[in-house]
Write a protein that holds these residues in place. Structure first.
Motif, PDB file in Angstrom:
ATOM      1  N   ASP A 134       0.849  -1.189   0.000  1.00 47.44           N
ATOM      2  CA  ASP A 134       0.000   0.000   0.000  1.00 47.44           C
ATOM      3  C   ASP A 134       0.882   1.237   0.000  1.00 47.44           C
ATOM      4  O   ASP A 134       2.093   1.147  -0.049  1.00 47.44           O
ATOM      5  N   ASP A 135       0.244   2.427   0.056  1.00 48.20           N
ATOM      6  CA  ASP A 135       0.996   3.659  -0.142  1.00 48.20           C
ATOM      7  C   ASP A 135       1.866   4.029   1.050  1.00 48.20           C
ATOM      8  O   ASP A 135       2.888   4.681   0.897  1.00 48.20           O
ATOM      9  N   ALA A 136       1.449   3.644   2.247  1.00 46.78           N
ATOM     10  CA  ALA A 136       2.193   4.039   3.444  1.00 46.78           C
ATOM     11  C   ALA A 136       1.966   3.003   4.519  1.00 46.78           C
ATOM     12  O   ALA A 136       1.038   2.201   4.442  1.00 46.78           O
TER      13      ALA A 136
ATOM     14  N   GLN B 134       2.846   6.604   8.140  1.00 41.41           N
ATOM     15  CA  GLN B 134       4.216   7.049   7.902  1.00 41.41           C
ATOM     16  C   GLN B 134       4.691   6.640   6.521  1.00 41.41           C
ATOM     17  O   GLN B 134       4.434   5.539   6.046  1.00 41.41           O
ATOM     18  N   THR B 135       5.396   7.580   5.893  1.00 36.79           N
ATOM     19  CA  THR B 135       5.876   7.340   4.538  1.00 36.79           C
ATOM     20  C   THR B 135       7.079   8.228   4.262  1.00 36.79           C
ATOM     21  O   THR B 135       7.247   9.268   4.897  1.00 36.79           O
ATOM     22  N   ALA B 136       7.926   7.817   3.342  1.00 36.67           N
ATOM     23  CA  ALA B 136       9.070   8.639   2.937  1.00 36.67           C
ATOM     24  C   ALA B 136       9.260   8.525   1.434  1.00 36.67           C
ATOM     25  O   ALA B 136       8.989   7.473   0.843  1.00 36.67           O
ATOM     26  N   ASP B 137       9.676   9.612   0.824  1.00 35.26           N
ATOM     27  CA  ASP B 137       9.878   9.649  -0.625  1.00 35.26           C
ATOM     28  C   ASP B 137      10.898  10.718  -0.954  1.00 35.26           C
ATOM     29  O   ASP B 137      10.809  11.818  -0.436  1.00 35.26           O
ATOM     30  N   PHE B 138      11.873  10.424  -1.786  1.00 37.43           N
ATOM     31  CA  PHE B 138      12.761  11.472  -2.297  1.00 37.43           C
ATOM     32  C   PHE B 138      13.311  11.040  -3.643  1.00 37.43           C
ATOM     33  O   PHE B 138      13.328   9.853  -3.958  1.00 37.43           O
TER      34      PHE B 138
ATOM     35  N   SER C 194       1.592  12.868  -0.847  1.00 39.17           N
ATOM     36  CA  SER C 194       0.514  12.195  -1.562  1.00 39.17           C
ATOM     37  C   SER C 194       0.138  10.837  -0.966  1.00 39.17           C
ATOM     38  O   SER C 194      -1.047  10.477  -0.920  1.00 39.17           O
ATOM     39  N   ASP C 195       1.142  10.087  -0.491  1.00 37.89           N
ATOM     40  CA  ASP C 195       0.834   8.762   0.054  1.00 37.89           C
ATOM     41  C   ASP C 195      -0.058   8.856   1.292  1.00 37.89           C
ATOM     42  O   ASP C 195      -0.860   7.955   1.549  1.00 37.89           O
ATOM     43  N   VAL C 196       0.074   9.932   2.064  1.00 34.78           N
ATOM     44  CA  VAL C 196      -0.804  10.108   3.232  1.00 34.78           C
ATOM     45  C   VAL C 196      -2.227  10.406   2.761  1.00 34.78           C
ATOM     46  O   VAL C 196      -3.194   9.833   3.273  1.00 34.78           O
TER      47      VAL C 196
HETATM   48 CO    CO Z   1       5.468   6.606  -2.204  1.00 38.10          CO
END
Ligand code: CO
Ligand code: CO
Ligand code: CO
Length: 306
Positions: free
Chosen positions: A7-9, A22-26, A47-49
């Motif tokens: 899933d997204d997060a 919780q999610t991280a993206d860079f 966006s994932d949140v």
């Molecule tokens: Co993501």
């Protein structure tokens, strides 16, 4: 919820009322202007949140930057762009971490909250649902054309406007109307993320290819062979679960497999609600969204393209 449902997060239930998201993206810059890059990176990370039906609260900057070779004013602009989006999203920046790296990278670690009973996953799409997509496809192809020096100014303006747009309003409306499932469209492409939804929900998905919104210039550049590497690997990886003659679609099929940056939400909800969502997003938020397909009983975990 952890890694197993792709899933997204991640979600961790804290109390009966509050679950943490919780999610991280860079990633590396996809446009030349540092302020704009910062904005895109933050809209993408938040966006994932939004895809999980949550509200982002706090964030940490994740920065890689070549301090020896690039002016620190560039880094300041990236961070200023990022902060402007966090302000818009009412997210508090609490700190961050930076490392020296020959290649610039920027993004966020984000913490959000959601009521445990209102978590929106990609695993609850129901047969009979319609699928609504809230942003056009083609950012990867146009970004590739930009790197190759042949993207039109107009096409770059269009994808930038789309990529800096928060998925916040679309997320709020899908919750008001009572959606069943949601995911955001990012690196694995429209087809890849739709497939995750089909597999995790135990359903099939039918896509009306003509109804899928696209940046028209992306078709042109795809025709010229300007496909990002991720587009080829997405096709390689996912096409075994796609039915229908995608070759006949020509370059449109490249857009369906195109990795997106800060793409839109793909929302599954009942027929009447889907029409209302499209209406509300246009009327209240001036967001163009489209009904692009339908959830079916089967074939399980497959996508049919019409
Ligand atoms: Co993501
Ligand atoms: Co996502
Ligand atoms: Co540190």
């Amino acid at each position: 919820m952890g890694l197993e449902t792709s899933d997204d997060a991640g979600v961790y239930q804290l109390t009966g009322e509050i679950a943490l998201i919780q999610t991280a993206d860079f990633f590396t810059p996809i446009v030349d202007d540092p302020f704009t890059f910062g904005q895109i990176a933050v809209a993408n990370a938040l966006s994932d949140v939004y895809a999980m039906g949550g509200r982002p609260l706090t964030a940490l900057n994740l920065v890689a930057f070549p301090v020896e070779t690039l002016s620190s004013s560039i880094l300041r602009e990236i961070l200023r762009g990022g902060l402007s989006k966090m302000d818009e999203a009412e997210v508090a920046l609490l700190g961050g971490h930076s490392v020296e790296d020959p290649e610039v990278k920027y993004g966020l670690a984000v913490t959000g909250v959601v009521h445990p009973s209102k978590i929106m996953t990609n695993a609850n799409a129901k047969p009979g649902d319609r699928l609504v997509l809230t942003k056009p496809l083609g950012t990867g192809i146009i970004a590739t054309a930009l790197k190759g020096g042949i993207a039109s100014e107009e096409s770059v303006k269009k994808i930038v406007a789309s990529m800096v747009t928060l998925n916040r309003n679309a997320s709020e409306w899908m919750q008001v109307l009572g959606a069943h499932a949601c995911t955001d469209i990012t690196g694995f492409s429209f087809i890849g993320h739709a497939l995750e939804m089909a597999i995790n929900s135990g359903v099939g998905i039918v896509i009306q290819s003509k109804a899928v919104p696209i940046f028209s210039e992306a078709l042109e550049y795809a025709n010229m062979g300007l496909i990002p590497a991720g587009g080829h690997s997405n096709r390689q990886f996912f096409s075994c679960r796609v039915e229908g003659n995608t070759d006949a679609l020509g370059p449109l099929s490249d857009l369906l497999y195109d990795p997106q940056t800060s793409g839109g939400l793909l929302i599954s909800l009942s027929l009447g609600k889907a029409e209302r969502l499209v209406e509300k997003l246009k009327k209240e938020e001036n967001i163009d969204s489209y009904v692009v397909g339908e959830v079916t009983e089967g074939p399980l975990g497959k996508i049919q393209i019409l």
